[in-house]
Design a protein around this motif. Structure first.
Motif, PDB file in Angstrom:
ATOM      1  N   UNK A   1      14.275  31.967  12.936  1.00  8.47           N
ATOM      2  CA  UNK A   1      13.017  31.615  12.286  1.00  8.47           C
ATOM      3  C   UNK A   1      13.062  30.168  11.808  1.00  8.47           C
ATOM      4  N   UNK A   2      11.916  29.542  11.756  1.00  6.49           N
ATOM      5  CA  UNK A   2      11.828  28.126  11.425  1.00  6.49           C
ATOM      6  C   UNK A   2      11.474  27.923   9.960  1.00  6.49           C
ATOM      7  N   UNK A   3      12.337  27.212   9.236  1.00  7.93           N
ATOM      8  CA  UNK A   3      12.061  26.913   7.836  1.00  7.93           C
ATOM      9  C   UNK A   3      10.859  25.985   7.701  1.00  7.93           C
ATOM     10  N   UNK A   4      10.687  25.068   8.650  1.00  8.32           N
ATOM     11  CA  UNK A   4       9.560  24.132   8.589  1.00  8.32           C
ATOM     12  C   UNK A   4       8.246  24.879   8.756  1.00  8.32           C
ATOM     13  N   UNK A   5       8.176  25.743   9.761  1.00  3.17           N
ATOM     14  CA  UNK A   5       6.955  26.501   9.984  1.00  3.17           C
ATOM     15  C   UNK A   5       6.684  27.460   8.835  1.00  3.17           C
ATOM     16  N   UNK A   6       7.720  28.105   8.331  1.00  2.00           N
ATOM     17  CA  UNK A   6       7.555  28.983   7.165  1.00  2.00           C
ATOM     18  C   UNK A   6       6.915  28.228   6.008  1.00  2.00           C
ATOM     19  N   UNK A   7       7.423  27.025   5.753  1.00  6.50           N
ATOM     20  CA  UNK A   7       6.904  26.242   4.627  1.00  6.50           C
ATOM     21  C   UNK A   7       5.434  25.881   4.836  1.00  6.50           C
ATOM     22  N   UNK A   8       5.077  25.452   6.042  1.00  6.56           N
ATOM     23  CA  UNK A   8       3.691  25.075   6.314  1.00  6.56           C
ATOM     24  C   UNK A   8       2.740  26.239   6.080  1.00  6.56           C
ATOM     25  N   UNK A   9       3.134  27.416   6.545  1.00  3.37           N
ATOM     26  CA  UNK A   9       2.272  28.586   6.425  1.00  3.37           C
ATOM     27  C   UNK A   9       2.177  29.046   4.972  1.00  3.37           C
ATOM     28  N   UNK A  10       3.317  29.156   4.312  1.00  4.39           N
ATOM     29  CA  UNK A  10       3.316  29.657   2.942  1.00  4.39           C
ATOM     30  C   UNK A  10       2.641  28.679   1.978  1.00  4.39           C
ATOM     31  N   UNK A  11       2.830  27.379   2.203  1.00  2.00           N
ATOM     32  CA  UNK A  11       2.183  26.393   1.344  1.00  2.00           C
ATOM     33  C   UNK A  11       0.666  26.481   1.434  1.00  2.00           C
ATOM     34  N   UNK A  12       0.150  26.738   2.642  1.00  2.00           N
ATOM     35  CA  UNK A  12      -1.302  26.820   2.828  1.00  2.00           C
ATOM     36  C   UNK A  12      -1.899  27.960   2.021  1.00  2.00           C
ATOM     37  N   UNK A  13      -1.190  29.085   1.957  1.00  2.00           N
ATOM     38  CA  UNK A  13      -1.685  30.245   1.209  1.00  2.00           C
ATOM     39  C   UNK A  13      -1.373  30.109  -0.281  1.00  2.00           C
ATOM     40  N   UNK A  14      -0.145  29.694  -0.602  1.00  2.00           N
ATOM     41  CA  UNK A  14       0.239  29.605  -2.012  1.00  2.00           C
ATOM     42  C   UNK A  14      -0.603  28.581  -2.775  1.00  2.00           C
TER      43      UNK A  14
END
Length: 367
Positions: A1-14
Motif C-alpha cells: 500500500x502507498x503511504x503517499x496515496x493514503x495521505x492524499x485520500x485521508x487528508x481530503x476527507x479529514x
C-alpha cells in the motif's frame, strides 16, 4: 500500500474537503492499490448543511468497498460509448452514419454524424434544461432536435450532453432497445460488471453515496441521478444516469488497459483513443477525453489525469467527482470515485485531487 496515496485520500476527507474518496489503481496484471475512505452520507435530510467546507459531518454513513456512486458523465464512456463501439463492430451503425438515417432530424442536423456526436464536434449546444422547454419527457427527441446549433458541424469542439443524448436515441432506434438494456446486454454482462446500471433503487440497492440536497424535495438525492436531464428522463439517458461501484469500474478500466481484452477490437480502440480534434483547442477521441490540450498554452499543458500521465492517456470525468483514465504506454489506470456534490456544488477539491492521485500513482507504479 502507498503511504503517499493514503495521505492524499485521508487528508481530503479529514479536512472535510470531500465526503468520500474511493480509489483504485492497477495495470494489465491486476490491481495495485485500492482504498475507500470517508462517508457515503454526511448529513441527514432534515438538517442539511449548505456551507462549504462544512464545520463538521453529522449523521455519517461510512462508505464501503461496495458503495455505488452516481457516475455522472462517466456514463458517456462506460455505457453509451461502449454500446456505440459494440454496434459498430457488429455492423449495426458506422461512424459516418447520420442522424437523418435513423431519426427525423431537421435539415440543419440531418447530416450530423455519429463521429461528430462522439467527438463533440456536432455543433450541438453543450447543455439545456429539457424540462423547461417541454415538460413531457416523451418529447425529449423533438426538443433536442429543435435546439439551435452553436456552430457548423465538424468545425469546433463543444462538449455536449445534448449531442450524447442524440447519440443514445440514434442507437436505440438502430438497435431496437433503450440504452440501459443495450448497456446491460452489450457491455456490463460481457465484462462481468455485476452492479453497474441505472436506477439502482429499483434493483433494491441500498449502499449508495448521497449527492446533492434538493430543497424542492426536502432531501439529499441518493440512488436518484443527480443530472437534471437524466432525472427528467426517468434516470436513463446517454449523457448520465449510470451508477457504478469500484469493482465494476476496475473491470472496465482493466479491459481498456489490456487493449480491449477481446471485448473491443484493437482497431476499434486505436480509432477511439486518437485525437480527432487537433487544432480545435480540446483533445477528444471517440467519447474519450484525451489527457492533453492541443494548444501551445503552458497553463493548459496537462489534462485531468495529471502531468505524469502521458499526453495520450484517455478516459473521462463526471460532474459528481468521478474520474477514470488509462495510460496506454504503461497500461496503468487510475479510478477516483467521489460524491463531491454532497457538500454542495461549491466543492471543487476533486479537481486537484484527481491530478495529485494520478501523479502519485504514476510516480509509484508507472514503468
Amino acid at each position: 500500500m502507498s503511504a503517499v496515496l493514503d495521505r492524499l485520500i485521508m487528508d481530503a476527507v479529514d479536512s472535510r474537503s470531500l465526503p468520500s474518496v474511493s480509489v483504485a489503481i492497477g495495470n494489465r496484471e491486476g490491481v495495485l492499490y485500492r482504498k475507500s475512505y470517508g462517508y457515503a452520507r454526511c448529513f441527514p435530510d432534515d438538517a442539511p448543511v449548505l456551507e462549504y467546507p462544512p464545520k463538521r459531518f453529522t449523521a455519517t454513513v461510512p462508505v464501503t468497498s461496495r458503495t455505488l456512486y452516481d457516475a455522472a458523465s462517466l456514463t458517456k464512456v462506460v455505457a453509451t460509448t461502449m454500446v456505440a463501439f459494440q454496434l459498430i463492430q457488429r455492423g449495426v451503425i458506422t461512424l459516418d452514419d447520420t442522424l437523418g438515417r435513423f431519426l427525423p432530424a431537421p435539415e440543419d442536423k440531418r447530416d450530423i454524424t455519429v463521429r461528430q456526436l462522439m467527438t463533440h464536434t456536432s455543433g450541438m449546444v453543450g447543455s439545456a434544461e429539457l424540462e423547461t422547454i417541454d415538460p413531457d419527457p416523451e418529447h425529449a427527441l423533438q426538443t433536442l432536435l429543435s435546439l439551435e446549433l452553436r456552430d457548423r458541424p465538424g468545425k469546433s469542439v463543444e462538449y455536449s450532453c445534448m449531442g450524447y443524448m442524440l447519440l443514445e436515441l440514434l442507437m436505440s432506434q438502430a438497435a431496437g432497445g433503450s440504452i440501459d438494456l443495450l448497456a446491460r446486454e452489450l457491455v456490463f454482462g460481457p465484462l462481468g460488471m455485476k452492479r453497474a446500471g441505472y436506477n439502482p433503487l429499483s434493483r433494491g440497492e441500498t449502499d449508495i453515496a448521497a449527492t446533492e440536497y434538493r430543497p424542492e424535495l426536502g432531501k439529499y438525492l441518493c440512488g436518484v441521478v443527480h443530472d437534471e436531464n437524466a432525472r427528467f428522463r426517468g434516470g436513463v439517458s446517454g449523457n448520465a444516469g449510470l451508477f457504478i461501484d469500484l469493482d465494476d469500474a476496475v473491470k472496465f478500466a482493466a479491459m481498456l488497459a489490456r487493449g480491449g481484452d477481446g471485448f473491443l477490437a484493437p482497431a476499434m480502440l486505436r480509432e477511439a483513443t486518437r485525437c480527432w480534434t487537433e487544432g480545435m483547442g480540446e483533445a477528444r477521441g471517440l467519447g474519450f477525453h484525451i489527457n492533453r490540450f492541443p494548444t501551445t498554452s503552458v497553463t493548459q499543458a496537462a489534462g485531468p489525469a495529471g502531468e505524469l500521465f502521458g499526453p495520450d492517456a484517455f478516459g473521462h470525468t463526471g460532474f459528481t467527482g468521478t474520474n477514470l483514465f488509462v495510460d496506454p504506454r504503461t497500461g496503468l489506470y487510475v479510478i477516483v470515485l467521489t460524491n463531491r456534490v454532497h457538500l454542495t456544488r461549491a466543492c471543487d477539491a476533486h479537481l486537484r485531487l484527481r491530478r495529485t492521485v494520478g501523479n502519485a500513482a504514476m510516480a509509484e507504479f508507472g514503468a
